[in-house]
Design a protein around this motif. Structure first.
Motif, PDB file in Angstrom:
ATOM      1  N   THR A 289       0.833  -1.210   0.000  1.00  0.00           N
ATOM      2  CA  THR A 289       0.000   0.000   0.000  1.00  0.00           C
ATOM      3  C   THR A 289       0.863   1.254   0.000  1.00  0.00           C
ATOM      4  N   ALA A 290       0.255   2.360  -0.378  1.00  0.00           N
ATOM      5  CA  ALA A 290       0.993   3.616  -0.480  1.00  0.00           C
ATOM      6  C   ALA A 290       1.479   4.110   0.874  1.00  0.00           C
ATOM      7  N   ASP A 291       0.698   3.847   1.931  1.00  0.00           N
ATOM      8  CA  ASP A 291       1.049   4.373   3.256  1.00  0.00           C
ATOM      9  C   ASP A 291       1.430   3.292   4.259  1.00  0.00           C
ATOM     10  N   GLY A 292       1.563   2.043   3.787  1.00  0.00           N
ATOM     11  CA  GLY A 292       1.946   0.960   4.675  1.00  0.00           C
ATOM     12  C   GLY A 292       0.810   0.361   5.464  1.00  0.00           C
ATOM     13  N   SER A 293      -0.411   0.822   5.243  1.00  0.00           N
ATOM     14  CA  SER A 293      -1.567   0.273   5.943  1.00  0.00           C
ATOM     15  C   SER A 293      -1.969  -1.068   5.330  1.00  0.00           C
ATOM     16  N   PRO A 294      -2.811  -1.857   6.010  1.00  0.00           N
ATOM     17  CA  PRO A 294      -3.266  -3.134   5.432  1.00  0.00           C
ATOM     18  C   PRO A 294      -3.957  -2.918   4.084  1.00  0.00           C
ATOM     19  N   GLY A 295      -3.747  -3.848   3.173  1.00  0.00           N
ATOM     20  CA  GLY A 295      -4.334  -3.733   1.850  1.00  0.00           C
ATOM     21  C   GLY A 295      -5.782  -4.167   1.815  1.00  0.00           C
ATOM     22  N   ARG A 296      -6.406  -3.930   0.667  1.00  0.00           N
ATOM     23  CA  ARG A 296      -7.801  -4.305   0.488  1.00  0.00           C
ATOM     24  C   ARG A 296      -7.977  -5.797   0.253  1.00  0.00           C
ATOM     25  N   MET A 297      -6.922  -6.459  -0.228  1.00  0.00           N
ATOM     26  CA  MET A 297      -6.981  -7.890  -0.526  1.00  0.00           C
ATOM     27  C   MET A 297      -6.122  -8.660   0.468  1.00  0.00           C
ATOM     28  N   GLN A 298      -6.459  -9.923   0.653  1.00  0.00           N
ATOM     29  CA  GLN A 298      -5.675 -10.775   1.536  1.00  0.00           C
ATOM     30  C   GLN A 298      -4.373 -11.193   0.856  1.00  0.00           C
ATOM     31  N   PRO A 299      -3.322 -11.465   1.631  1.00  0.00           N
ATOM     32  CA  PRO A 299      -2.096 -12.005   1.046  1.00  0.00           C
ATOM     33  C   PRO A 299      -2.395 -13.305   0.296  1.00  0.00           C
ATOM     34  N   ILE A 300      -1.596 -13.583  -0.722  1.00  0.00           N
ATOM     35  CA  ILE A 300      -1.863 -14.751  -1.560  1.00  0.00           C
ATOM     36  C   ILE A 300      -0.550 -15.323  -2.061  1.00  0.00           C
ATOM     37  N   THR A 301      -0.556 -16.594  -2.448  1.00  0.00           N
ATOM     38  CA  THR A 301       0.594 -17.226  -3.077  1.00  0.00           C
ATOM     39  C   THR A 301       0.240 -17.602  -4.512  1.00  0.00           C
ATOM     40  N   TYR A 302       1.258 -17.918  -5.288  1.00  0.00           N
ATOM     41  CA  TYR A 302       1.046 -18.309  -6.683  1.00  0.00           C
ATOM     42  C   TYR A 302       0.079 -19.484  -6.813  1.00  0.00           C
ATOM     43  N   PRO A 303       0.279 -20.602  -6.089  1.00  0.00           N
ATOM     44  CA  PRO A 303      -0.651 -21.724  -6.262  1.00  0.00           C
ATOM     45  C   PRO A 303      -2.073 -21.407  -5.807  1.00  0.00           C
ATOM     46  N   ASP A 304      -2.218 -20.575  -4.770  1.00  0.00           N
ATOM     47  CA  ASP A 304      -3.568 -20.191  -4.343  1.00  0.00           C
ATOM     48  C   ASP A 304      -4.326 -19.550  -5.499  1.00  0.00           C
ATOM     49  N   PHE A 305      -3.681 -18.618  -6.152  1.00  0.00           N
ATOM     50  CA  PHE A 305      -4.348 -17.876  -7.217  1.00  0.00           C
ATOM     51  C   PHE A 305      -4.555 -18.735  -8.455  1.00  0.00           C
ATOM     52  N   MET A 306      -3.506 -19.425  -8.897  1.00  0.00           N
ATOM     53  CA  MET A 306      -3.554 -20.098 -10.188  1.00  0.00           C
ATOM     54  C   MET A 306      -4.465 -21.314 -10.194  1.00  0.00           C
ATOM     55  N   THR A 307      -4.644 -21.962  -9.064  1.00  0.00           N
ATOM     56  CA  THR A 307      -5.519 -23.140  -9.045  1.00  0.00           C
ATOM     57  C   THR A 307      -6.944 -22.762  -9.448  1.00  0.00           C
ATOM     58  N   GLY A 308      -7.475 -21.708  -8.855  1.00  0.00           N
ATOM     59  CA  GLY A 308      -8.817 -21.276  -9.211  1.00  0.00           C
ATOM     60  C   GLY A 308      -8.899 -20.745 -10.619  1.00  0.00           C
ATOM     61  N   TYR A 309      -7.890 -20.014 -11.036  1.00  0.00           N
ATOM     62  CA  TYR A 309      -7.883 -19.461 -12.386  1.00  0.00           C
ATOM     63  C   TYR A 309      -7.888 -20.569 -13.435  1.00  0.00           C
ATOM     64  N   GLN A 310      -7.036 -21.565 -13.242  1.00  0.00           N
ATOM     65  CA  GLN A 310      -6.950 -22.654 -14.216  1.00  0.00           C
ATOM     66  C   GLN A 310      -8.278 -23.392 -14.334  1.00  0.00           C
ATOM     67  N   ARG A 311      -8.895 -23.659 -13.195  1.00  0.00           N
ATOM     68  CA  ARG A 311     -10.145 -24.409 -13.211  1.00  0.00           C
ATOM     69  C   ARG A 311     -11.245 -23.650 -13.952  1.00  0.00           C
ATOM     70  N   ALA A 312     -11.232 -22.334 -13.846  1.00  0.00           N
ATOM     71  CA  ALA A 312     -12.280 -21.533 -14.458  1.00  0.00           C
ATOM     72  C   ALA A 312     -12.067 -21.329 -15.957  1.00  0.00           C
ATOM     73  N   ASN A 313     -10.806 -21.233 -16.401  1.00  0.00           N
ATOM     74  CA  ASN A 313     -10.534 -20.825 -17.783  1.00  0.00           C
ATOM     75  C   ASN A 313     -10.093 -21.944 -18.703  1.00  0.00           C
ATOM     76  N   PHE A 314      -9.417 -22.972 -18.174  1.00  0.00           N
ATOM     77  CA  PHE A 314      -8.853 -24.016 -19.022  1.00  0.00           C
ATOM     78  C   PHE A 314      -9.715 -25.275 -18.940  1.00  0.00           C
ATOM     79  N   HIS A 315     -10.150 -25.746 -20.088  1.00  0.00           N
ATOM     80  CA  HIS A 315     -11.084 -26.867 -20.118  1.00  0.00           C
ATOM     81  C   HIS A 315     -10.494 -28.117 -19.470  1.00  0.00           C
ATOM     82  N   HIS A 316      -9.186 -28.381 -19.707  1.00  0.00           N
ATOM     83  CA  HIS A 316      -8.597 -29.589 -19.135  1.00  0.00           C
ATOM     84  C   HIS A 316      -8.602 -29.543 -17.611  1.00  0.00           C
ATOM     85  N   ALA A 317      -8.421 -28.348 -17.027  1.00  0.00           N
ATOM     86  CA  ALA A 317      -8.394 -28.232 -15.571  1.00  0.00           C
ATOM     87  C   ALA A 317      -9.783 -28.418 -14.983  1.00  0.00           C
ATOM     88  N   ALA A 318     -10.797 -27.888 -15.651  1.00  0.00           N
ATOM     89  CA  ALA A 318     -12.169 -28.069 -15.175  1.00  0.00           C
ATOM     90  C   ALA A 318     -12.576 -29.533 -15.263  1.00  0.00           C
TER      91      ALA A 318
END
Length: 330
Positions: A289-318
């Protein structure tokens, strides 16, 4: 548009010019708060390597379909995705279009068979699948990945200064960055094709950084902040770089993820070799954040994000998750 997309020249930084890093940081901040894309010159990647990598993509896709399907894309998002094997949903811009009219093959970091993540079958940390009968292909892909990764790492201090952070801020997060080289083939789209059929539908990338080598065949267009779609310029000797959902989230939505799309009505076959780079697999990305305060989104890791993305967009993952894939207009 080429005049409004900032051009970052790495020459002065490489030459050790005083103040070069801070000047580049200012230019990058403008790029990501006003445009979402920038060009980079004096990037250190030989044009011959880029040309050979485009040629390798063409060689791969010229193979018989049976040879490509032998490397079918898996749960690690490594391998060959057949034509219309993905529908842009999670990161779509506007209504969901028909399945994307392209085929692609994906490569990640070349991990050895005894790597702990390979042995444990950690998601997105599998081994690359290599085609048989294409001499020199593997070596070309690995050389391209090394070159793009090296450039991405050299750019990180500029990103840090653009956010008002110490130059080495991102180094611990990119100790072994995740990356994907996608070799795409966009066949010619007929003039009579449905209006909502795209090579890739309007979308924003998922990545922290996407490095895109300039393509001699047009087709890529960007959406300006005014909502207009314009053809992407391709100045000689420059690479086009943009940020995606990871960068936007990590910067607490301060940096843009700009929509873009591909429509190939050039009358020729079109190939692309985008390189998507992200933080290390287990790095925790808490919003900056610009002022060091807590952000609007929760912390995340690469696998956290990509697992949901793959399932939603790629037919083989779904399909692997046991979900029904609905193909719009199929």
């Amino acid at each position: 548009m080429s005049q409004s997309i900032p051009v970052l020249d790495l020459g002065p930084l490489q030459d050790g010019a005083p103040g070069a890093l801070d000047r580049l940081g200012e230019e990058l901040r403008r790029a990501f708060t006003e445009v979402g894309f920038y060009f980079v010159r004096n990037h250190g990647i030989p044009q011959s390597l880029l040309d050979d990598t485009f040629a390798a993509a063409e060689r791969f896709h010229a193979q018989p379909l049976e040879a490509k399907l032998a490397l079918r894309i898996n749960e690690h998002n490594i391998g060959y995705m057949p034509m219309r094997g993905a529908t842009t949903r999670v990161n779509a811009v506007g209504e969901v279009a028909r399945p994307n009219a392209n085929e692609a093959v994906f490569f990640k970091r070349n991990l050895p068979a005894d790597h702990p993540d390979v042995v444990a079958n950690v998601r997105f940390r599998g081994r690359n699948q290599w085609p048989a009968g294409l001499p020199g292909f593997r070596e070309q892909v690995l050389a391209a990945c090394d070159a793009f990764e090296g450039l991405g790492l050299r750019l990180l201090p500029i990103y840090a200064r653009a956010l008002g952070l110490p130059a080495d801020h991102f180094a611990p997060f990119f100790a072994e960055p995740m990356y994907t080289l996608r070799m795409s083939h966009y066949p010619q789209q007929e003039p009579a094709a449905p209006e909502n059929e795209y090579g890739i539908a309007p979308h924003v990338d998922t990545s922290f950084m996407t490095i895109l080598a300039q393509n001699r065949i047009p087709g890529l267009s960007l959406r300006t902040q005014d909502g207009d779609w314009i053809d992407a310029p391709a100045p000689e000797g420059a690479l086009l770089i943009n940020g995606g959902m990871m960068l936007r989230r990590w910067t607490d939505n301060r940096f843009l993820a700009t929509p873009h799309r591909v429509i190939n009505r050039s009358g020729e076959e079109r190939y692309a070799i985008p390189f998507f780079m992200d933080a290390s697999y287990r790095a925790v990305m808490a919003p900056i954040t610009a002022d060091g305060s807590p952000g609007r989104m929760q912390p995340i890791t690469y696998p956290d994000f990509m697992t949901g993305y793959q399932r939603a967009n790629f037919h083989h993952a779904a399909e692997a998750a046991g979900e029904k894939v609905e193909l719009q207009g199929a």
